[in-house]
Enzyme design. Structure first.
Site, PDB file in Angstrom:
ATOM      1  CD  GLU A  56     -10.506  13.476  -5.109  1.00 57.47           C
ATOM      2  OE1 GLU A  56      -8.985  13.565  -4.758  1.00 57.47           O
ATOM      3  OE2 GLU A  56     -10.948  14.602  -5.630  1.00 57.47           O
ATOM      4  CE  LYS A  69     -16.376  18.870  -5.896  1.00 62.11           C
ATOM      5  NZ  LYS A  69     -16.166  20.003  -6.361  1.00 62.11           N
ATOM      6  CB  THR A  84      -8.910  17.478 -16.315  1.00 63.59           C
ATOM      7  OG1 THR A  84      -8.180  17.558 -17.505  1.00 63.59           O
ATOM      8  CG2 THR A  84      -8.080  17.291 -15.218  1.00 63.59           C
ATOM      9  NE  ARG A 112     -15.586  23.544  -4.564  1.00 60.89           N
ATOM     10  CZ  ARG A 112     -14.465  22.752  -4.835  1.00 60.89           C
ATOM     11  NH1 ARG A 112     -13.386  23.379  -5.280  1.00 60.89           N
ATOM     12  NH2 ARG A 112     -14.400  21.680  -4.080  1.00 60.89           N
ATOM     13  CG  ASP A 161      -1.734  25.661 -21.071  1.00 59.71           C
ATOM     14  OD1 ASP A 161      -1.228  24.717 -21.568  1.00 59.71           O
ATOM     15  OD2 ASP A 161      -2.755  25.479 -20.310  1.00 59.71           O
ATOM     16  CG  ASP A 228      -6.358  18.542  -7.116  1.00 58.26           C
ATOM     17  OD1 ASP A 228      -5.350  17.874  -7.987  1.00 58.26           O
ATOM     18  OD2 ASP A 228      -7.276  18.876  -7.858  1.00 58.26           O
ATOM     19  CB  SER A 293      -6.518  25.970  -3.352  1.00 52.84           C
ATOM     20  OG  SER A 293      -7.715  25.284  -3.895  1.00 52.84           O
ATOM     21  CB  VAL A 294      -6.562  20.209  -2.216  1.00 52.03           C
ATOM     22  CG1 VAL A 294      -5.147  20.225  -1.959  1.00 52.03           C
ATOM     23  CG2 VAL A 294      -7.339  20.262  -0.519  1.00 52.03           C
TER      24      VAL A 294
HETATM   25  N1  LIG Z   1      -8.033  23.232  -5.675  1.00 51.51           N
HETATM   26  C1  LIG Z   1      -9.279  22.849  -6.275  1.00 51.51           C
HETATM   27  O1  LIG Z   1     -10.285  23.010  -5.561  1.00 51.51           O
HETATM   28  C2  LIG Z   1      -9.535  22.414  -7.653  1.00 51.51           C
HETATM   29  C3  LIG Z   1     -10.714  22.353  -8.242  1.00 51.51           C
HETATM   30  C4  LIG Z   1     -10.784  22.029  -9.659  1.00 51.51           C
HETATM   31  C5  LIG Z   1      -9.748  21.585 -10.156  1.00 51.51           C
HETATM   32  N2  LIG Z   1      -8.582  21.552  -9.542  1.00 51.51           N
HETATM   33  C6  LIG Z   1      -7.174  21.247 -10.349  1.00 51.51           C
HETATM   34  O2  LIG Z   1      -6.942  22.184 -11.133  1.00 51.51           O
HETATM   35  C7  LIG Z   1      -5.998  21.895 -12.112  1.00 51.51           C
HETATM   36  C8  LIG Z   1      -6.558  22.223 -13.679  1.00 51.51           C
HETATM   37  O3  LIG Z   1      -8.091  21.706 -13.799  1.00 51.51           O
HETATM   38  P1  LIG Z   1      -8.599  21.969 -15.306  1.00 51.51           P
HETATM   39  O4  LIG Z   1     -10.094  21.522 -15.135  1.00 51.51           O
HETATM   40  O5  LIG Z   1      -8.202  23.329 -15.669  1.00 51.51           O
HETATM   41  O6  LIG Z   1      -7.685  21.122 -16.219  1.00 51.51           O
HETATM   42  P2  LIG Z   1      -7.168  21.186 -17.719  1.00 51.51           P
HETATM   43  O7  LIG Z   1      -6.784  19.668 -18.069  1.00 51.51           O
HETATM   44  O8  LIG Z   1      -8.579  21.596 -18.494  1.00 51.51           O
HETATM   45  O9  LIG Z   1      -6.206  22.247 -17.912  1.00 51.51           O
HETATM   46  C9  LIG Z   1      -4.980  22.065 -17.267  1.00 51.51           C
HETATM   47  C10 LIG Z   1      -4.082  22.947 -18.081  1.00 51.51           C
HETATM   48  O10 LIG Z   1      -2.729  22.715 -17.534  1.00 51.51           O
HETATM   49  C11 LIG Z   1      -1.775  22.745 -18.593  1.00 51.51           C
HETATM   50  N3  LIG Z   1      -0.513  22.666 -18.198  1.00 51.51           N
HETATM   51  C12 LIG Z   1       0.054  21.317 -17.624  1.00 51.51           C
HETATM   52  N4  LIG Z   1       1.079  21.169 -17.350  1.00 51.51           N
HETATM   53  C13 LIG Z   1       1.567  22.411 -17.555  1.00 51.51           C
HETATM   54  C14 LIG Z   1       2.850  23.131 -17.233  1.00 51.51           C
HETATM   55  N5  LIG Z   1       3.901  22.790 -16.712  1.00 51.51           N
HETATM   56  N6  LIG Z   1       2.808  24.564 -17.298  1.00 51.51           N
HETATM   57  C15 LIG Z   1       1.903  25.214 -17.911  1.00 51.51           C
HETATM   58  N7  LIG Z   1       0.644  24.631 -18.109  1.00 51.51           N
HETATM   59  C16 LIG Z   1       0.580  23.339 -17.846  1.00 51.51           C
HETATM   60  C17 LIG Z   1      -2.444  21.945 -19.627  1.00 51.51           C
HETATM   61  O11 LIG Z   1      -1.867  21.897 -20.831  1.00 51.51           O
HETATM   62  C18 LIG Z   1      -3.806  22.296 -19.545  1.00 51.51           C
HETATM   63  O12 LIG Z   1      -4.319  23.465 -20.375  1.00 51.51           O
HETATM   64  C19 LIG Z   1      -6.127  20.127 -12.022  1.00 51.51           C
HETATM   65  O13 LIG Z   1      -4.956  19.495 -11.608  1.00 51.51           O
HETATM   66  C20 LIG Z   1      -7.447  20.128 -11.244  1.00 51.51           C
HETATM   67  O14 LIG Z   1      -7.468  18.726 -10.539  1.00 51.51           O
HETATM   68  C21 LIG Z   1      -8.160  22.057  -8.329  1.00 51.51           C
END
Ligand SMILES: NC(=O)c1ccc[n+]([C@@H]2O[C@H](COP(=O)([O-])OP(=O)(O)OC[C@H]3O[C@@H](n4cnc5c(N)ncnc54)[C@H](O)[C@@H]3O)[C@@H](O)[C@H]2O)c1
Length: 349
Positions: A56, A69, A84, A112, A161, A228, A293-294
């Protein structure tokens, strides 16, 4: 000249300031930008989807600065040894277009996002909230935990988790934090029991229902971070129906957030309205509030401003020439040092 910040540069800034200072100062930057929401060019981010994830671009600008970004979301990446979420971005001067800062934004996105979550919870959660469930213990999780600890005074974390290794990593990373008790649970349902705030930050490219209505208790604040992207959710639709729902930028969240499951006329409130006092937040202690939040470009704009000021203050970052500085700006050809030697080649051509 343009400042270039690597991940280790940003890590150095975080180490020099310490988490409390980082979260509170970044929150000030974010809040001041949210309070002047109307001054920004706003658009939903431009997404390029594939079978495995999404890439994105997120631009925004006020009258002084422009930022963008680049960020990806590939939930299967950790199996391939990659994060990820990975990101980088830039801040430029609107008046001239001059690039001022190019920075890593992977670490910065985690910071952030955690600050945005804490800012929303400070406005929406019940005052005196101390216990937070943290579902999903991956890359973002410790940042969420620390921001809520520093900004809201969360002192007990209920963690879960599906990957027990991720939870062990979180426990070990947070073991040094004074006044923060981390308690591990065997399921989401057990972890959320009795929590004031529930943060979901899971990654799965699926219509997941991490939280179902039976798990929601009166007064809870839900900070839903991981849903998101189209086809990627965390909340059962009835969880959204349980409370007033708050979003960053409505046109983007309708496409990407848990909100994607709801009809187009499902009511939401943009967070800036609550922060400026123009919109209603929580009405009663027993209300359930939901922050869907997205991640919005304005948060990266604020973070890039924060980074630029912090880098200057600490003298961190390389100075690089991404645009030429010449005595005669029209003589771009003069920059090509081999110009003379390529002339015969061109003549021969
Ligand atoms: N809203 C925002 O501004 C924003 C910003 C950054 C990341 N994100 C999103 O946040 C999420 C997490 O990002 P990350 O970098 O920590 O990813 P990551 O892959 O490092 O961690 C995600 C964790 O979720 C766990 N998981 C998956 N399914 C699960 C379930 N059903 N129950 C419990 N745990 C589960 C995985 O085992 C993993 O440890 C992603 O979807 C990412 O796109 C959103």
């Amino acid at each position: 000249m343009t400042t270039l910040l690597s991940t280790s540069d940003v890590a150095k800034i975080v180490a020099l300031q310490g988490p409390e200072q980082v979260f509170s100062s970044m929150l000030d930057y974010l809040l001041s930008d949210f309070l002047r929401w109307q001054e920004f060019d706003k658009s939903a981010r431009v997404a390029s989807h594939s079978r495995t994830g999404v890439i994105e671009l997120m631009p925004t600008a006020d009258s002084e600065f422009y930022s963008f970004k680049y960020v990806n979301g590939h939930p299967g990446n950790p199996q391939a040894g990659l994060s990820t979420v990975m990101a980088f971005g830039a801040l430029a001067r609107v008046a001239t277009g001059e690039p001022l800062l190019i920075s890593e934004l992977t670490l910065t996105t985690a910071l952030r996002t955690a600050v945005t979550s804490a800012l929303a919870a400070r406005a929406l959660a019940r005052p005196g909230s101390r216990k937070m469930a943290l579902i999903g213990n991956g890359a973002q999780s410790e940042f969420q935990a620390l921001a809520f600890h520093c900004v809201l005074g969360i002192d007990t974390l209920h963690v879960y988790d599906v990957d027990a290794g991720a939870t062990r990593k979180l426990e070990s990373n947070l073991a040094w934090v004074p006044g923060l008790r981390v308690v591990r649970f065997g399921s989401t349902a057990e972890a959320v029991k009795g929590a004031d705030i529930v943060t979901t930050v899971t990654a799965d490219k699926a219509y997941a229902t991490i939280l179902t209505p039976d798990m929601i208790e009166p007064g809870m604040h839900v900070n839903a971070v991981g849903g998101d992207c189209p086809g990627k959710t965390e909340l059962h639709a009835d969880v959204l129906r349980a409370g007033p729902v708050f979003v960053e930028y409505e046109p983007q969240t309708r496409i990407e957030g848990d909100l994607q499951q709801m009809p187009a006329d499902f009511a939401v409130t943009e967070l800036w309205r609550v922060l400026t006092g123009q919109g209603q937040g929580r009405r009663r202690a027993e209300d359930v509030t939901i922050f869907d939040s997205v991640g919005f470009a304005l948060e990266d704009f604020s973070a890039l401003r924060w980074l630029r000021d912090a880098a200057r203050r600490h003298g961190i970052g390389a100075r690089i020439e991404v645009a030429p500085r010449t005595a005669d700006p029209k003589n771009l050809f003069g920059v090509v040092s081999e110009a003379r030697s390529i002339q015969p080649a061109l003549a021969r051509g």
